[in-house]
Design an enzyme around this catalytic site. Structure first.
Site, mmCIF file in Angstrom:
data_model
loop_
_atom_site.group_PDB
_atom_site.id
_atom_site.type_symbol
_atom_site.label_atom_id
_atom_site.label_comp_id
_atom_site.label_asym_id
_atom_site.label_seq_id
_atom_site.Cartn_x
_atom_site.Cartn_y
_atom_site.Cartn_z
ATOM 1 N N HIS A 63 0.835 -1.204 0.000
ATOM 2 C CA HIS A 63 0.000 0.000 0.000
ATOM 3 C C HIS A 63 0.872 1.258 0.000
ATOM 4 C CE1 HIS A 63 -3.408 -2.579 0.819
ATOM 5 N NE2 HIS A 63 -4.224 -1.548 0.947
ATOM 6 N N HIS A 76 0.694 -3.959 9.251
ATOM 7 C CA HIS A 76 2.092 -3.702 8.911
ATOM 8 C C HIS A 76 2.834 -3.116 10.097
ATOM 9 C CE1 HIS A 76 2.716 -4.646 4.709
ATOM 10 N NE2 HIS A 76 1.588 -4.037 4.372
#
Length: 213
Positions: free
Chosen positions: A130, A179
């Site tokens: 992302h 993450h």
């Protein structure tokens, strides 16, 4: 490209390279990093409204979000500027950047944070896709907006808006527990370098075509 801007982007790319290499060393030599714990602890939240909000931001870096925004940017470039080189630059930079991200993930092999994931994930962790693909796309959009917007105020608004999207997108991946902070920082670093390379390619092709004309 303005020489001053090119110099600034080059300096930032060198800095991004140093950060990226350093993070590679850290991630491959240690399982738990103090920087991840320190940064992640600041953004821990169970507030449903905040989680929902950042769920929207994270969609801007999903496959559907990236695809939709990329297609929209290509459409705008086609309808308003007929800049086919810019269109090809965005399409190739994003598509190939996504493949580079997959190669890096598989090569490094870092597992996701051992927390309840608040977004669906199916790949490895470092660097954040992302963050990496997001910065490639929104950095290029910012570059072309600044290039084509005539007013100084408009240029600043475009640059700031794209920067905020990039930052909030990356932050969403930490807040949603999918993450580590270093995954996001690494994604930014590698994505910035990749985006800068494609800006250089764009400018070189445009200059070459101008000389041939």
């Amino acid at each position: 490209m303005n020489k001053r801007v090119e110099k600034q982007l080059f300096i930032f790319s060198l800095l991004a390279g140093v950060i990226g290499v350093y993070l590679l060393y850290l991630v491959t030599s240690s399982e738990a990093l103090w920087i991840d714990k320190a940064i992640a602890s600041v953004f821990v939240t169970s507030n449903d409204s905040i989680l929902t909000l950042f769920g929207y931001f994270t969609e801007l870096g999903s496959k559907i979000g990236i695809g939709a925004v990329a297609l929209l940017s290509l459409l705008v470039l086609w309808l308003t500027k007929k800049d086919y080189i810019a269109m090809a630059t965005i399409a190739l930079a994003v598509a190939l950047g996504n493949e580079v991200n997959k190669l890096l993930k598989n090569w490094i092999g870092r597992e996701r944070p051992d927390l309840e994931h608040l977004d669906e994930v199916a790949s490895l962790s470092f660097p954040s896709g992302h963050a990496m693909v997001g910065i490639i796309l929104y950095m290029l959009i910012a570059y072309f907006l600044v290039k084509y917007i005539s007013s100084k105020k408009g240029k600043w608004i475009a640059a700031i808006a794209c920067t905020l999207i990039i930052l909030l997108l990356g932050l969403s991946r930490i807040i949603l527990h999918v993450h580590y902070p270093t995954d996001v920082i690494g994604g930014y670093a590698f994505g910035f370098i990749w985006g800068f390379l494609w800006i250089l390619i764009y400018e070189m092709v445009k200059e070459w075509l101008k000389k041939k004309a």
